[in-house]
Design a protein around this motif. Structure first.
Motif, short mmCIF file in Angstrom:
data_model
loop_
_atom_site.label_atom_id
_atom_site.label_comp_id
_atom_site.label_asym_id
_atom_site.label_seq_id
_atom_site.Cartn_x
_atom_site.Cartn_y
_atom_site.Cartn_z
N ARG A 69 0.84 -1.21 0.00
CA ARG A 69 0.00 0.00 0.00
C ARG A 69 0.87 1.26 0.00
O ARG A 69 0.62 2.21 -0.74
CB ARG A 69 -0.93 0.00 1.22
CG ARG A 69 -1.91 1.16 1.19
CD ARG A 69 -2.76 1.20 2.44
NE ARG A 69 -1.94 1.27 3.64
CZ ARG A 69 -2.41 1.27 4.87
NH1 ARG A 69 -3.71 1.19 5.08
NH2 ARG A 69 -1.60 1.34 5.90
N ALA A 70 1.93 1.24 0.83
CA ALA A 70 2.83 2.40 0.84
C ALA A 70 3.49 2.58 -0.52
O ALA A 70 3.67 3.71 -0.99
CB ALA A 70 3.88 2.23 1.94
N MET A 71 3.83 1.46 -1.18
CA MET A 71 4.49 1.55 -2.49
C MET A 71 3.56 2.09 -3.58
O MET A 71 4.02 2.53 -4.63
CB MET A 71 5.03 0.17 -2.91
CG MET A 71 6.23 -0.31 -2.12
SD MET A 71 7.64 0.81 -2.19
CE MET A 71 8.08 0.68 -3.93
N MET A 72 2.25 2.05 -3.34
CA MET A 72 1.28 2.50 -4.34
C MET A 72 1.37 4.00 -4.61
O MET A 72 0.87 4.47 -5.63
CB MET A 72 -0.14 2.12 -3.93
CG MET A 72 -0.48 0.66 -4.13
SD MET A 72 -0.30 0.10 -5.84
CE MET A 72 -1.46 1.18 -6.68
N SER A 73 1.99 4.75 -3.70
CA SER A 73 2.17 6.18 -3.98
C SER A 73 3.45 6.42 -4.79
O SER A 73 3.80 7.56 -5.05
CB SER A 73 2.18 6.98 -2.68
OG SER A 73 3.30 6.62 -1.89
N ARG A 74 4.11 5.34 -5.19
CA ARG A 74 5.38 5.42 -5.92
C ARG A 74 6.41 6.28 -5.19
O ARG A 74 6.92 7.25 -5.74
CB ARG A 74 5.17 5.98 -7.32
CG ARG A 74 4.43 5.04 -8.23
CD ARG A 74 4.62 5.47 -9.65
NE ARG A 74 4.08 4.46 -10.56
CZ ARG A 74 4.01 4.63 -11.87
NH1 ARG A 74 4.45 5.75 -12.41
NH2 ARG A 74 3.53 3.70 -12.64
N PRO A 75 6.69 5.94 -3.94
CA PRO A 75 7.58 6.78 -3.14
C PRO A 75 9.03 6.72 -3.59
O PRO A 75 9.49 5.69 -4.09
CB PRO A 75 7.45 6.19 -1.73
CG PRO A 75 7.13 4.76 -1.96
CD PRO A 75 6.26 4.74 -3.19
N ARG A 76 9.72 7.83 -3.42
CA ARG A 76 11.18 7.81 -3.55
C ARG A 76 11.78 7.36 -2.24
O ARG A 76 12.87 6.78 -2.22
CB ARG A 76 11.70 9.22 -3.87
CG ARG A 76 11.39 9.68 -5.27
CD ARG A 76 11.79 11.12 -5.44
NE ARG A 76 13.24 11.28 -5.59
CZ ARG A 76 13.83 12.47 -5.69
NH1 ARG A 76 13.11 13.58 -5.64
NH2 ARG A 76 15.13 12.56 -5.83
N LEU A 77 11.08 7.68 -1.14
CA LEU A 77 11.54 7.30 0.20
C LEU A 77 10.43 6.53 0.90
O LEU A 77 9.32 7.04 1.07
CB LEU A 77 11.89 8.56 1.01
CG LEU A 77 12.30 8.31 2.47
CD1 LEU A 77 13.61 7.54 2.56
CD2 LEU A 77 12.40 9.64 3.23
N LEU A 78 10.77 5.30 1.30
CA LEU A 78 9.81 4.45 2.01
C LEU A 78 10.24 4.38 3.47
O LEU A 78 11.37 4.02 3.78
CB LEU A 78 9.80 3.05 1.38
CG LEU A 78 8.89 2.00 2.03
CD1 LEU A 78 7.42 2.40 1.96
CD2 LEU A 78 9.11 0.64 1.37
N LEU A 79 9.31 4.73 4.37
CA LEU A 79 9.57 4.66 5.80
C LEU A 79 8.90 3.41 6.34
O LEU A 79 7.69 3.25 6.22
CB LEU A 79 8.98 5.90 6.50
CG LEU A 79 9.37 7.25 5.92
CD1 LEU A 79 8.55 8.37 6.56
CD2 LEU A 79 10.87 7.51 6.11
#
Ligand code: ATP
Length: 239
Positions: free
Chosen positions: A152-162
């Motif tokens: 789910r967090a990856m769905m925003s296409r993050p450059r930085l994943l916390l």
């Protein structure tokens, strides 16, 4: 790497009322790195992540992302810039389906076709989520919920994943799977700031480590070196 860090915390302090949870913390994460924060319960690790994702407002210091001061940016703007958090305790929406949870992770995006494509890619990467796409998230196993929280967090296409305590409460075999996913996401280009109680595994899976005690950074270094450091062995690796 060199150049402007992707994330740069300078003299950061965060309070809960009278409690000083983070005190004068300075650290950075370069693009492409996995960086681990370790420390005892209450050391301020979660608070640090929540200041980066802008859920908490620091009382002093700055948060810079890709060179830009985001200390006062609202959380949804931080997501749009490329910062996503997978919170402690997984916190998937239990009464929503797996698919709905993934769609919610993309709430800041306007490219519906791209979102659908990414959901398909998530089901390829996490086949068990694909098999259970219509199932309520609350009925998933702990490991599956953790995978869903990361997806789910990856769905925003993050450059930085916390990532906050991704191994919490999971069986060893699932923990190893989660960490291999973390390494894979990093190899595919996501920079990761990781908080973990399982210090050994986190350090084995990261480039650098910062050690926090009572809201302050006590020391830091390359993870492979710190894995053999007396101070870490003694206090955090049961050596
Ligand atoms: P843990 O592994 O237990 O989550 P942590 O290193 O992540 O530990 P934090 O959760 O950041 O530590 O907590 C840092 C300090 O802030 C602790 O003293 C904690 O008791 C306090 N604290 C955390 N959350 C709150 C809150 N919502 N209200 C008041 N104090 C809090």
């Amino acid at each position: 790497g060199t150049g402007t860090p992707l994330l740069e915390l300078t003299d950061l302090s965060v309070n809960y009322g009278a409690i000083q949870a983070v005190r004068g913390l300075t650290l950075h994460v370069q693009e492409g790195e996995v960086v681990t924060l370790i420390g005892a319960n209450g050391a301020g690790k979660t608070t640090t992540l929540r200041a980066v994702s802008r859920v908490l407002r620091p009382v002093a210091g700055t948060v810079r992302f890709a060179g830009r001061d985001i200390t006062r940016l609202p959380p949804d703007e931080a997501v749009k810039l490329g910062i996503a958090q997978s919170p402690e305790g997984r916190q998937v929406l239990a009464r929503q389906s797996v698919q709905d949870n993934l769609e919610l992770g993309a709430y800041t995006r306007r490219d519906a076709a791209g979102v659908r494509q990414d959901i398909t890619r998530m089901y390829e990467r996490f086949p068990r989520l694909g098999e259970r796409r219509a199932q309520l998230a609350g009925t998933l196993s702990g490991g599956e919920q953790q995978m869903l929280a990361i997806a789910r967090a990856m769905m925003s296409r993050p450059r930085l994943l916390l990532l906050d305590e991704p191994s919490l409460g999971l069986a060893p075999i699932i923990v190893r799977e989660i960490f291999s996913i973390i390494r894979e996401l990093n190899e595919q280009g996501t920079t990761i700031l990781l908080v973990e109680q399982n210090a050994r595994l986190a350090m084995q899976s990261s480039h650098r480590t910062y050690v926090l005690e009572a809201g302050q950074m006590t020391f830091h270094g390359d993870s492979p070196e710190l894995l053999n450091d007396e101070r870490v062995l003694h206090a955090y690796l049961g050596g």
